[in-house]
Write an enzyme that holds these catalytic residues in place. Sequence first.
Site, PDB file in Angstrom:
ATOM      1  N   THR A   1      -5.845  -1.275  -2.184  1.00 40.96           N
ATOM      2  CA  THR A   1      -4.540  -1.795  -1.862  1.00 40.96           C
ATOM      3  C   THR A   1      -4.793  -3.060  -1.072  1.00 40.96           C
ATOM      4  O   THR A   1      -5.775  -3.133  -0.346  1.00 40.96           O
ATOM      5  CB  THR A   1      -3.790  -0.781  -0.958  1.00 40.96           C
ATOM      6  OG1 THR A   1      -3.453   0.353  -1.718  1.00 40.96           O
ATOM      7  CG2 THR A   1      -2.542  -1.374  -0.355  1.00 40.96           C
TER       8      THR A   1
ATOM      9  N   ARG B   1       3.185   7.704 -11.848  1.00 41.91           N
ATOM     10  CA  ARG B   1       2.871   8.008 -10.447  1.00 41.91           C
ATOM     11  C   ARG B   1       3.075   6.773  -9.570  1.00 41.91           C
ATOM     12  O   ARG B   1       2.649   5.670  -9.902  1.00 41.91           O
ATOM     13  CB  ARG B   1       1.429   8.495 -10.342  1.00 41.91           C
ATOM     14  CG  ARG B   1       0.967   8.779  -8.910  1.00 41.91           C
ATOM     15  CD  ARG B   1       0.195   7.614  -8.301  1.00 41.91           C
ATOM     16  NE  ARG B   1      -0.330   7.963  -6.972  1.00 41.91           N
ATOM     17  CZ  ARG B   1      -0.955   7.108  -6.178  1.00 41.91           C
ATOM     18  NH1 ARG B   1      -1.158   5.869  -6.566  1.00 41.91           N
ATOM     19  NH2 ARG B   1      -1.376   7.474  -4.983  1.00 41.91           N
ATOM     20  N   VAL B   2       3.735   6.967  -8.445  1.00 40.31           N
ATOM     21  CA  VAL B   2       3.902   5.918  -7.449  1.00 40.31           C
ATOM     22  C   VAL B   2       3.303   6.420  -6.144  1.00 40.31           C
ATOM     23  O   VAL B   2       3.537   7.569  -5.753  1.00 40.31           O
ATOM     24  CB  VAL B   2       5.400   5.577  -7.269  1.00 40.31           C
ATOM     25  CG1 VAL B   2       5.606   4.646  -6.080  1.00 40.31           C
ATOM     26  CG2 VAL B   2       5.946   4.937  -8.544  1.00 40.31           C
TER      27      VAL B   2
ATOM     28  N   ASP C   1       2.067   5.358  -1.903  1.00 41.37           N
ATOM     29  CA  ASP C   1       2.777   5.108  -0.653  1.00 41.37           C
ATOM     30  C   ASP C   1       3.231   3.666  -0.470  1.00 41.37           C
ATOM     31  O   ASP C   1       4.098   3.398   0.364  1.00 41.37           O
ATOM     32  CB  ASP C   1       1.889   5.502   0.533  1.00 41.37           C
ATOM     33  CG  ASP C   1       0.576   4.708   0.564  1.00 41.37           C
ATOM     34  OD1 ASP C   1      -0.007   4.479  -0.520  1.00 41.37           O
ATOM     35  OD2 ASP C   1       0.158   4.296   1.659  1.00 41.37           O
TER      36      ASP C   1
ATOM     37  N   THR D   1      -3.627   1.642   3.466  1.00 45.31           N
ATOM     38  CA  THR D   1      -4.424   1.683   2.247  1.00 45.31           C
ATOM     39  C   THR D   1      -5.188   2.996   2.231  1.00 45.31           C
ATOM     40  O   THR D   1      -5.819   3.360   3.215  1.00 45.31           O
ATOM     41  CB  THR D   1      -5.379   0.470   2.162  1.00 45.31           C
ATOM     42  OG1 THR D   1      -6.215   0.630   1.027  1.00 45.31           O
ATOM     43  CG2 THR D   1      -6.255   0.319   3.398  1.00 45.31           C
ATOM     44  N   GLY D   2      -5.078   3.728   1.148  1.00 48.11           N
ATOM     45  CA  GLY D   2      -5.766   5.011   1.099  1.00 48.11           C
ATOM     46  C   GLY D   2      -5.153   5.925   0.060  1.00 48.11           C
ATOM     47  O   GLY D   2      -4.505   5.452  -0.884  1.00 48.11           O
TER      48      GLY D   2
END
Lengths: 360, 360
Positions: A226, A254-255, A257, A276-277
């Site tokens: 990200t 799929r979305v 965070d 980010t993760g």
Amino acid sequence: MFVLLRRRILAASLAALLPLGCSSSRSVVRTEADASISAAPEEAPRWGLVIPGGAGVILRESLTSEREAAVRATLQEALQAGHVILARGGSSLDAVTAAIRILEDSPLFNAGKGAVFTHEGKNELDAAIMFGPTRQAGAVAGLRHVKNPITLARAVMEQSPHVMMIGEGAEAFARQQELELVSESYFHTEERWQSLQRALEAEGSQARQPTSFWSRPEGRAFKFGTVGAVALDQKGQLAAGTSTGGMTNKRFGRVGDVPVIGAGTYADSRCAVSATGHGEFFIRYTVARDICARLQYQELPLREAADTVVMDVLVKAGGEGGVIALDEHGNVAMPFNSPGMYRGYMGPDGVPSVAIFREE
Amino acid sequence: MFVLLRRRILAASLAALLPLGCSSSRSVVRTEADASISAAPEEAPRWGLVIPGGAGVILRESLTSEREAAVRATLQEALQAGHVILARGGSSLDAVTAAIRILEDSPLFNAGKGAVFTHEGKNELDAAIMFGPTRQAGAVAGLRHVKNPITLARAVMEQSPHVMMIGEGAEAFARQQELELVSESYFHTEERWQSLQRALEAEGSQARQPTSFWSRPEGRAFKFGTVGAVALDQKGQLAAGTSTGGMTNKRFGRVGDVPVIGAGTYADSRCAVSATGHGEFFIRYTVARDICARLQYQELPLREAADTVVMDVLVKAGGEGGVIALDEHGNVAMPFNSPGMYRGYMGPDGVPSVAIFREE
């Protein structure tokens, strides 16, 4: 050394103020920078820019020196683009947008040009941006033709009465706003395509239960990536933005965070966060909002609030990743619980600090 | 009267404990119910179910007595469906799902069957569900063929490693999970179609700047409507769910707060919230998470936390709507700053409390 020191705490032990895992040699470099910042008049506004470029299984042995140099150079370029805007008194929103656009245009990061592939061999991009003083926000998900998703997120925020738009509808809005659209092939990079092939192969015998792939060790390496930016401008205004291609081999629309305001992206007048993760955990634990809530309601320092959520709450939950965060005073936190996180910081002195691994 | 009283506060003035705008006659009814609840053994688990059926410009003069009776009957039916599950020791997650499915199947509410139309004359449905003890969550957006979006949200939560799925991808997952799909015509109701025609007409001369429609007074009436449920089961487990057709005349794949975890839907071990109102504000102010954060970090009672966010923060921001919330002790809050909010509560006594207007 990613902490902007205020004069009154300069006397305290510098070591105690360093983020986890800072090497002493690197500390020396930033200590000098910090000292010059703290020598500025007390009324001088603190301002600066922090960017993440993805967290996850980034291992020294798997990163060639050429690639590492290219990653560091692009992170510096993004910092510079934001810094120029902040230095001339521009807004944090412009700085965040400019920095993220550079990362989106690079094939090195999982956003824009370098977005990973879905299970079906497509690229589906998500982004969000938020302006702290007004809490205006824009978020987009499931884009296939928008060159710079962060710019569309900003258009949603500024040119529509809405906050979130998805899929073809969002792209229709992009056309109406005359943003740059590209063909799907623009997002095709050989490296990401090979990643998908490896993911499909690793999934292998799990084909009948594909959803379990991500919980297996071989799925872990495909989860992250990200880009983002948080900035504090000379007027004391915070902004946060994030952009991503999601997870390699993702399916079913799929979305993660990133476009979920309060999860991967959040800013208010006191606090701004870009994450980010492993997005699912960041949504369930409303990570970005939780960090700012602890700062707001428990009056925790930013560093402690961010560390608690990333290094304690998320670790206990099994959520891998990291955040970059800025508070209204210019304090910076960049905790991550993954092996590596691309990240960079630039303050008023214009000295870029770029790091990848924990021990930097 | 929507507050479950605990024995130790029974001696306090009942009036002070009533939600804003409760009439005295109604208070008497619930006071009796409360008294019977408080007479239960102190160690008895508090459990119950609260549902919203939409907030907004619901005026007595525009609601026929037939429709009002039908709305109240369906709210009671939904309460009953959840209550049966809770009474036999079932989970809050099952109760929330059962209650919302009934509201989705009714043409009276803006969710499922009764979903409003988009600008293009389509129906695009969103839903989310969250289970407090584990913070598992599922969210779906932009559905066109899924009869019960809340069931798909739950499948995403329980049968996939993801939290959020959108559009055609989400529907592909629904097919894989063998959920009930319907043709687009299933969602066509004459009343909602006429609403769209009125909205298009009201938009009228603004056609070249359609995005300003929602900020005009005539746009206000078309903004709201959401169904939901929050429940506390006999094991003390909280769950929250929400489902909606969004805003009449919405365009560009607009998604509101419902599937944004932390905005329109949120549950943790202490606190569960489902929201209904002008979704953009609920996203920007992370309403559901903020209520639970104030409870968690400021240790505010649920009522005060919910009132502060809905009646102060949102009012100042211009965000119309309301929430239903439950805490781990079974305390209930249902603040709304709009003229009306369909809502209902049922506790262990099985007596339904259903209300629409403020003065109930």
